[in-house]
Each structure stands twice: as structure tokens, then as C-alpha cells.
Design an enzyme around this catalytic site. Structure first.
Site, mmCIF file in Angstrom:
data_model
loop_
_atom_site.group_PDB
_atom_site.id
_atom_site.type_symbol
_atom_site.label_atom_id
_atom_site.label_comp_id
_atom_site.label_asym_id
_atom_site.label_seq_id
_atom_site.Cartn_x
_atom_site.Cartn_y
_atom_site.Cartn_z
ATOM 1 N N GLN A 1 0.846 -1.203 0.000
ATOM 2 C CA GLN A 1 0.000 0.000 0.000
ATOM 3 C C GLN A 1 0.877 1.246 0.000
ATOM 4 O OE1 GLN A 1 -3.383 -0.576 3.093
ATOM 5 N NE2 GLN A 1 -1.865 -2.138 3.536
ATOM 6 N N VAL B 1 3.809 4.044 -1.053
ATOM 7 C CA VAL B 1 4.190 4.697 -2.307
ATOM 8 C C VAL B 1 5.638 5.195 -2.203
ATOM 9 C CG1 VAL B 1 1.811 5.338 -2.900
ATOM 10 C CG2 VAL B 1 3.195 6.928 -1.563
ATOM 11 N N HIS C 1 -1.501 1.210 -4.230
ATOM 12 C CA HIS C 1 -1.941 2.608 -4.151
ATOM 13 C C HIS C 1 -1.155 3.518 -5.102
ATOM 14 C CE1 HIS C 1 -3.950 1.964 0.054
ATOM 15 N NE2 HIS C 1 -4.687 1.535 -0.948
ATOM 16 N N CYS D 1 -5.874 16.839 -19.068
ATOM 17 C CA CYS D 1 -5.626 16.297 -20.417
ATOM 18 C C CYS D 1 -4.940 14.936 -20.390
ATOM 19 C CB CYS D 1 -4.805 17.290 -21.239
ATOM 20 S SG CYS D 1 -3.100 17.428 -20.694
ATOM 21 N N CYS E 1 -0.570 22.176 -20.343
ATOM 22 C CA CYS E 1 -1.892 22.777 -20.574
ATOM 23 C C CYS E 1 -2.245 23.772 -19.467
ATOM 24 C CB CYS E 1 -2.975 21.701 -20.693
ATOM 25 S SG CYS E 1 -3.518 21.013 -19.111
ATOM 26 N N SER F 1 -2.528 -1.221 9.440
ATOM 27 C CA SER F 1 -3.609 -1.185 10.427
ATOM 28 C C SER F 1 -4.865 -1.866 9.883
ATOM 29 C CB SER F 1 -3.933 0.267 10.817
ATOM 30 O OG SER F 1 -4.417 0.962 9.688
ATOM 31 N N ASN G 1 3.271 -7.077 13.436
ATOM 32 C CA ASN G 1 2.810 -5.730 13.803
ATOM 33 C C ASN G 1 2.963 -5.606 15.324
ATOM 34 O OD1 ASN G 1 1.162 -3.358 14.304
ATOM 35 N ND2 ASN G 1 0.153 -3.748 12.342
ATOM 36 N N GLU H 1 1.177 -3.904 17.157
ATOM 37 C CA GLU H 1 -0.177 -3.750 17.707
ATOM 38 C C GLU H 1 -1.093 -4.825 17.138
ATOM 39 O OE1 GLU H 1 -0.681 -1.292 19.818
ATOM 40 O OE2 GLU H 1 1.225 -0.241 19.419
HETATM 41 N N1 APR Z 1 6.766 -2.682 12.183
HETATM 42 C C1 APR Z 1 5.573 -3.194 11.814
HETATM 43 N N2 APR Z 1 4.413 -2.530 11.949
HETATM 44 C C2 APR Z 1 4.459 -1.304 12.482
HETATM 45 C C3 APR Z 1 5.676 -0.698 12.899
HETATM 46 C C4 APR Z 1 6.865 -1.448 12.729
HETATM 47 N N3 APR Z 1 8.053 -0.974 13.102
HETATM 48 N N4 APR Z 1 5.386 0.524 13.400
HETATM 49 C C5 APR Z 1 4.064 0.682 13.290
HETATM 50 N N5 APR Z 1 3.494 -0.416 12.751
HETATM 51 C C6 APR Z 1 2.082 -0.679 12.445
HETATM 52 C C7 APR Z 1 1.077 0.071 13.298
HETATM 53 O O1 APR Z 1 0.814 -0.647 14.502
HETATM 54 C C8 APR Z 1 -0.130 0.117 12.377
HETATM 55 O O2 APR Z 1 -0.936 -1.044 12.556
HETATM 56 O O3 APR Z 1 1.860 -0.231 11.128
HETATM 57 C C9 APR Z 1 0.479 0.086 10.970
HETATM 58 C C10 APR Z 1 0.379 1.401 10.203
HETATM 59 O O4 APR Z 1 -0.960 1.686 9.956
HETATM 60 P P1 APR Z 1 -1.432 2.917 9.066
HETATM 61 O O5 APR Z 1 -0.712 4.156 9.485
HETATM 62 O O6 APR Z 1 -2.909 2.962 9.099
HETATM 63 O O7 APR Z 1 -0.882 2.568 7.604
HETATM 64 P P2 APR Z 1 -1.543 1.648 6.479
HETATM 65 O O8 APR Z 1 -2.277 0.499 7.078
HETATM 66 O O9 APR Z 1 -0.480 1.356 5.492
HETATM 67 O O10 APR Z 1 -2.598 2.645 5.843
HETATM 68 C C11 APR Z 1 -3.319 2.210 4.712
HETATM 69 O O11 APR Z 1 -4.307 4.346 4.467
HETATM 70 O O12 APR Z 1 -4.163 6.623 4.555
HETATM 71 C C12 APR Z 1 -4.160 5.543 3.713
HETATM 72 O O13 APR Z 1 -3.313 5.429 1.538
HETATM 73 C C13 APR Z 1 -2.893 5.417 2.884
HETATM 74 O O14 APR Z 1 -1.820 3.383 2.124
HETATM 75 C C14 APR Z 1 -2.363 4.052 3.257
HETATM 76 C C15 APR Z 1 -3.587 3.354 3.785
#
Ligand code: APR
Length: 261
Positions: A105, A107, A123, A134, A154, A193, A217, A219
Site C-alpha cells: 500500500q 508509495v 496505491h 488532459c 496545458c 492497520s 505488527n 499492535e
Molecule cells: N513494524 C511493523 N508494523 C508497524 C511498525 C513497525 N516498526 N510501526 C508501526 N506499525 C504498524 C502500526 O501498529 C499500524 O498497525 O503499522 C500500521 C500502520 O498503519 P497505518 O498508518 O494505518 O498505515 P496503512 O495500514 O499502510 O494505511 C493504509 O491508508 O491513509 C491511507 O493510503 C494510505 O496506504 C495508506 C492506507
């Protein structure tokens, strides 16, 4: 969930080493240790920039100059970032023949920079800028050097070719990701997340087609107690190298932990 982290890592390494068809799904968390803030949480981008004002396609159409304030800050951070041990670990798994593809996800281009070859950019990518008047396309770096906000010949303000809220997933990426989800035997879900659709539906699709889901993760997420078989709680750049180490020299006699089902 029962089992120490070592036990969980051993169990995950065993699953990966079995050489089924493994696919990774990554999110912002994998790049946090490369210095790129995640989106959600107290240090997240969306604390500083309200996504309704900066990240929807409607916001871009209404006020592209304002959205470019966020984009240029984001691009500066991305340009200064380098892959970490988690990105390198996934590239290594691919070289070892144990990982088929990465659906990301993100970029930030860090999977490719680390050497991953089959990366599905769910994404989009900021490497190109596109004119929504255009449909002309330009290489990002060149145009951004000319000034912010970058403009098309343009006259319209260009948009990076990334997916804003309210925009569809690039067709090829969606097709490829769904095919990977339907056919993989293991899905490694790292640093997301799992709150944004349709990316967050990929683990459930994989599970419904028989895949085991391993989540890395620090969390819990909405997947952890519903879809995930094995949650290794910790930072990706710490855990991926441990998994590879364990695959290369497995501990003999390690106990199998209990798994969620
Ligand atoms: N290692 C693994 N996971 C981690 C770490 C780490 N060191 N640090 C944080 N995290 C976890 C957090 O606990 C959380 O669950 O990474 C996750 C990040 O979540 P988000 O910030 O919501 O990112 P993401 O899930 O990629 O968001 C999805 O949302 O805003 C849009 O387009 C954007 O691609 C993005 C999409």
C-alpha cells in the site's frame, strides 16, 4: 495467543521454509523504521494533515495548491528514505525462492530499492505525475524541480499517480493483487492497520481461499483475532531478519506454539 515470541517466530519460519506460495502485504508500518511516519496513530501523518482536506480526490480538485503543501513535504521525506532490514528481508526471501510477490500500500518505492522484483503497487506510485485535465504524464522528479505545484503544459496542476481517497485502485494492481490473494498458501501481513478498503480485504480473501495468515505488527489490528493465524508482535525490521536467520539455521526441537483459528 499462546507461545513466546521465539516460538511464534520458529513456527512462522517453518511455514515459510516449507516453500508454499507466499505473498506479502505491506503497509506504512514497514517503512516507519526508515523514517517515514505511518498514517494513523499519535505520530501519524493524519494527525498533522486532515485526510478530508489533504487526501481525497475532491480536496485535490478543489484546492490542489493546498494539497501540494502536504505532497511536497511527503516527497521530501520519501526522497531521503532508504530501505530498512524488513524491506531487505523480503527481497532476500524472494531471492531464496520463498516469496512470490509483495503487494504494498506504500508509495515509497523502498521494496524495489531493497531489491524486491515483483512488487504490486496497490496505491500507485509518485514517480509519475498525471494531468487530470488532459491526461498527460510526466516523470515526477523533473517536473517537481521546476516548482511546486508542478504544472502540465496545458496549465493544470499535476497530480502524483497515487491513489487518493475516493479514487479507484489502478486496474492492473487490483487484478494482480486479487489473483495473488486467491492463489497464495501463506500471506505475510506486515505493518498495516488494515483499516482501508479494499487493501484490508486481501487477507480475508486469502484466508477464504485456504491461505495461512501471518501478521507482523507491534499492535493488534482488526485482522488479529479474526483472520490471522499467527501474530508476531513487534517491529518488522527486527522480526524479518530473525525469521530469515531461523529459516537458514533452524533451532532443533523448538516447540510449536498454539495458533488462532
Ligand atoms: N513494524 C511493523 N508494523 C508497524 C511498525 C513497525 N516498526 N510501526 C508501526 N506499525 C504498524 C502500526 O501498529 C499500524 O498497525 O503499522 C500500521 C500502520 O498503519 P497505518 O498508518 O494505518 O498505515 P496503512 O495500514 O499502510 O494505511 C493504509 O491508508 O491513509 C491511507 O493510503 C494510505 O496506504 C495508506 C492506507
Amino acid at each position: 495467543m499462546a507461545g513466546s515470541r521465539n516460538d511464534l517466530q520458529r513456527a512462522a519460519a517453518e511455514v515459510l521454509a516449507a516453500g508454499g506460495k507466499t505473498v506479502a502485504l505491506t503497509g506504512a508500518g514497514i517503512s516507519v523504521e526508515s523514517g517515514i511516519p505511518a498514517f494513523r496513530g499519535s505520530q501519524g501523518m493524519w494527525e498533522k494533515f486532515d485526510p478530508a482536506e489533504y487526501a481525497t480526490i475532491g480536496a485535490f480538485l478543489r484546492n490542489p495548491e493546498k494539497v501540494w503543501e502536504m505532497l511536497s513535504e511527503m516527497m521530501d521525506v520519501l526522497l531521503g528514505a532508504a530501505p530498512n532490514a524488513a524491506h531487505r528481508g523480503l527481497a532476500e526471501l524472494e531471492r531464496m525462492g520463498l516469496l512470490r510477490s509483495v503487494i504494498t500500500q506504500n508509495v515509497d518505492g523502498l521494496h524495489q530499492a531493497a531489491g524486491s522484483r515483483r512488487v504490486i503497487e496497490f496505491h500507485g506510485s509518485p514517480e509519475a505525475l498525471v494531468c487530470i485535465a488532459c491526461w498527460n504524464r510526466y516523470p515526477s522528479a523533473e517536473k517537481v524541480r521546476e516548482g511546486i505545484p508542478p504544472r502540465c503544459g496545458c496549465g493544470a496542476i499535476l497530480k502524483p499517480d497515487i491513489v487518493f481517497f475516493g479514487e479507484p485502485i489502478p486496474w492492473g494492481a487490483q487484478e494482480d493483487a486479487e489473483a495473488e490473494a486467491r492463489s497464495c498458501s501463506v500471506l505475510l501481513v506486515i505493518g498495516t492497520s488494515a483499516q482501508v478498503a479494499p487493501a484490508c480485504e486481501i487477507p480475508r480473501q486469502a484466508k477464504e481461499h485456504g491461505a495461512r495468515v501471518i501478521e507482523i505488527n507491534p499492535e493488534e489490528t482488526p485482522l488479529t483475532r479474526t483472520v490471522t493465524d499467527l501474530h508476531i508482535q513487534g517491529g518488522a525490521s527486527e522480526i524479518l531478519p530473525c525469521l530469515i536467520q531461523e529459516i537458514l539455521s533452524p533451532h532443533s526441537g523448538s516447540q510449536s506454539p498454539s495458533e488462532n483459528h
